[in-house]
Motif scaffolding. Structure first.
Motif, PDB file in Angstrom:
ATOM      1  N   GLN A   1       8.789   8.184  12.787  1.00  0.00           N
ATOM      2  CA  GLN A   1       8.726   6.755  12.496  1.00  0.00           C
ATOM      3  C   GLN A   1       7.420   6.407  11.802  1.00  0.00           C
ATOM      4  O   GLN A   1       6.489   7.221  11.760  1.00  0.00           O
ATOM      5  N   GLY A   2       7.364   5.199  11.294  1.00  0.00           N
ATOM      6  CA  GLY A   2       6.115   4.700  10.734  1.00  0.00           C
ATOM      7  C   GLY A   2       5.187   4.229  11.832  1.00  0.00           C
ATOM      8  O   GLY A   2       5.514   4.293  13.021  1.00  0.00           O
TER       9      GLY A   2
ATOM     10  N   GLN B   1       0.159  11.037   4.565  1.00  0.00           N
ATOM     11  CA  GLN B   1      -0.256  11.526   5.869  1.00  0.00           C
ATOM     12  C   GLN B   1      -0.155  13.041   5.887  1.00  0.00           C
ATOM     13  O   GLN B   1       0.916  13.606   5.658  1.00  0.00           O
TER      14      GLN B   1
ATOM     15  N   GLY C   1      -8.487   6.940  11.403  1.00  0.00           N
ATOM     16  CA  GLY C   1      -8.970   8.187  11.962  1.00  0.00           C
ATOM     17  C   GLY C   1      -7.914   9.258  11.806  1.00  0.00           C
ATOM     18  O   GLY C   1      -6.812   9.011  11.321  1.00  0.00           O
ATOM     19  N   SER C   2      -8.260  10.467  12.241  1.00  0.00           N
ATOM     20  CA  SER C   2      -7.361  11.608  12.046  1.00  0.00           C
ATOM     21  C   SER C   2      -6.232  11.665  13.068  1.00  0.00           C
ATOM     22  O   SER C   2      -5.342  12.506  12.946  1.00  0.00           O
TER      23      SER C   2
ATOM     24  N   TYR D   1       0.837  -1.197   0.000  1.00  0.00           N
ATOM     25  CA  TYR D   1       0.000   0.000   0.000  1.00  0.00           C
ATOM     26  C   TYR D   1       0.876   1.254   0.000  1.00  0.00           C
ATOM     27  O   TYR D   1       1.963   1.246   0.581  1.00  0.00           O
TER      28      TYR D   1
ATOM     29  N   LEU E   1      -0.853  -4.370   9.159  1.00  0.00           N
ATOM     30  CA  LEU E   1       0.069  -3.683   8.271  1.00  0.00           C
ATOM     31  C   LEU E   1       1.410  -3.454   8.944  1.00  0.00           C
ATOM     32  O   LEU E   1       1.479  -3.096  10.116  1.00  0.00           O
TER      33      LEU E   1
ATOM     34  N   TYR F   1       0.268   5.181   1.355  1.00  0.00           N
ATOM     35  CA  TYR F   1      -0.575   6.155   2.046  1.00  0.00           C
ATOM     36  C   TYR F   1       0.130   7.511   2.053  1.00  0.00           C
ATOM     37  O   TYR F   1       1.348   7.594   2.007  1.00  0.00           O
TER      38      TYR F   1
ATOM     39  N   PHE G   1      -3.527   6.229  16.291  1.00  0.00           N
ATOM     40  CA  PHE G   1      -4.524   6.168  15.232  1.00  0.00           C
ATOM     41  C   PHE G   1      -5.417   4.959  15.427  1.00  0.00           C
ATOM     42  O   PHE G   1      -4.937   3.838  15.604  1.00  0.00           O
TER      43      PHE G   1
ATOM     44  N   LEU H   1      -5.327   6.384   1.710  1.00  0.00           N
ATOM     45  CA  LEU H   1      -4.770   5.400   0.794  1.00  0.00           C
ATOM     46  C   LEU H   1      -4.703   5.958  -0.628  1.00  0.00           C
ATOM     47  O   LEU H   1      -5.709   6.399  -1.179  1.00  0.00           O
TER      48      LEU H   1
ATOM     49  N   PHE I   1       3.806   7.053   3.288  1.00  0.00           N
ATOM     50  CA  PHE I   1       4.114   5.794   3.960  1.00  0.00           C
ATOM     51  C   PHE I   1       3.759   4.616   3.073  1.00  0.00           C
ATOM     52  O   PHE I   1       2.671   4.559   2.501  1.00  0.00           O
TER      53      PHE I   1
ATOM     54  N   GLY J   1      -5.163  12.167   9.213  1.00  0.00           N
ATOM     55  CA  GLY J   1      -4.806  10.764   9.322  1.00  0.00           C
ATOM     56  C   GLY J   1      -4.072  10.291   8.083  1.00  0.00           C
ATOM     57  O   GLY J   1      -3.374  11.060   7.421  1.00  0.00           O
ATOM     58  N   LEU J   2      -4.231   9.021   7.776  1.00  0.00           N
ATOM     59  CA  LEU J   2      -3.598   8.438   6.591  1.00  0.00           C
ATOM     60  C   LEU J   2      -4.665   8.171   5.542  1.00  0.00           C
ATOM     61  O   LEU J   2      -5.721   7.616   5.850  1.00  0.00           O
TER      62      LEU J   2
ATOM     63  N   TYR K   1      -3.099   1.859  16.135  1.00  0.00           N
ATOM     64  CA  TYR K   1      -1.699   1.954  15.770  1.00  0.00           C
ATOM     65  C   TYR K   1      -1.090   3.142  16.505  1.00  0.00           C
ATOM     66  O   TYR K   1      -1.765   4.137  16.781  1.00  0.00           O
TER      67      TYR K   1
ATOM     68  N   PHE L   1       4.557  -0.972   8.472  1.00  0.00           N
ATOM     69  CA  PHE L   1       4.828   0.300   7.817  1.00  0.00           C
ATOM     70  C   PHE L   1       6.319   0.570   7.686  1.00  0.00           C
ATOM     71  O   PHE L   1       7.128   0.165   8.537  1.00  0.00           O
ATOM     72  N   GLY L   2       6.656   1.306   6.633  1.00  0.00           N
ATOM     73  CA  GLY L   2       7.978   1.869   6.520  1.00  0.00           C
ATOM     74  C   GLY L   2       8.088   3.127   7.371  1.00  0.00           C
ATOM     75  O   GLY L   2       7.109   3.566   7.977  1.00  0.00           O
ATOM     76  N   ALA L   3       9.270   3.723   7.403  1.00  0.00           N
ATOM     77  CA  ALA L   3       9.532   4.885   8.254  1.00  0.00           C
ATOM     78  C   ALA L   3       9.047   6.195   7.644  1.00  0.00           C
ATOM     79  O   ALA L   3       9.050   7.222   8.312  1.00  0.00           O
TER      80      ALA L   3
END
Lengths: 115, 115
Positions: free
Chosen positions: B42-43, A37, B106-107, A33, A104, A35, B90, A45, A90, A42-43, B36, A106-108
């Motif tokens: 960081q991610g 931010q 969410g935000s 994925y 999920l 995303y 999140f 997609l 991300f 939030g995030l 999360y 996630f990368g940094a």
């Protein structure tokens, strides 16, 4: 075990320039994925992939393209960058649907500024 | 449409005090819900997940969340805050996406911990 690696971590572009963000995962995950931010939102997609050679649009795909030529890599491209694309990007990956629960990894993150 | 709402963009607590971060969801089907955490630069990392088993879910770092269907809530709690808990949190819900699933976030709520 590196997990999810994103390159570059930081980039500054001028309006109209193009660039590619690279995401690599070493967990043999099927799903990947992208995303973005943004503060207070939030995030969201952008695009996703359910396997090698497949891609699909997410919530905010306009202005972006993606490719998944190899299972471990997922590329996000900006053909003509705009200031509205200033964001932190991300990449994330997850195991296949049968494994359940879509956890999920996630990368940094990659911080992109478009001037 | 399925969604999550996080009440409060910022929450400030004293070290040792109770942490309560609020999340309400909207879903027409039994939801899968996630919390999360994102530490600075960081991610995101998974704290805990609810997948229709026990309604009280325990996660990492002493956090837990309770699924309350009658209140459509999935609030995150920790009995005693530690300075290292300062981060952004999140809440997310899994939604169907073509033949797959995606997470809607969410935000976010930024937790500040005062000495």
């Amino acid at each position: 075990n590196a997990g999810v690696t994103q390159t570059p971590k930081f980039r500054v572009l001028k309006t109209g320039q193009s660039m590619t963000l690279l995401c690599a995962q070493d967990m043999n995950h099927e799903y990947m994925y992208w995303y973005r931010q943004d503060p207070g939102m939030g995030l969201r997609l952008i695009h996703y992939s359910v396997g090698e050679g497949t891609t699909a649009k997410g919530e905010v795909p306009d202005g972006y393209n993606v490719s998944r030529l190899k299972k471990q890599n997922f590329l996000l491209g900006l053909e003509s960058a705009a200031p509205s694309q200033t964001s932190v990007y991300f990449c994330a990956s997850s195991r296949d649907r049968a494994s359940g629960a879509n956890v999920l990894t996630f990368g940094a993150g990659s911080r992109l500024t478009v001037l | 449409a399925q969604s999550v709402t996080q009440l409060g963009s910022h929450v400030s607590v004293s070290e040792g005090a109770l942490v309560l971060l609020r999340c309400n969801y909207s879903s027409s089907v039994p939801p899968y819900l996630f919390w999360y955490v994102q530490y600075p630069n960081q991610g995101l990392q998974l704290l805990l997940k609810y997948t229709s088993a026990a309604t009280l879910v325990k996660g990492i770092n002493g956090f837990e969340a309770e699924f309350k269907k009658s209140e459509t809530s999935f609030h995150l709690t920790k009995p005693s805050a530690h300075m290292s808990d300062a981060a952004e949190y999140f809440c997310a819900v899994r939604v169907r996406m073509d033949s797959s699933y995606k997470l809607i976030f969410g935000s976010g709520t930024r937790l500040l911990v005062r000495p």
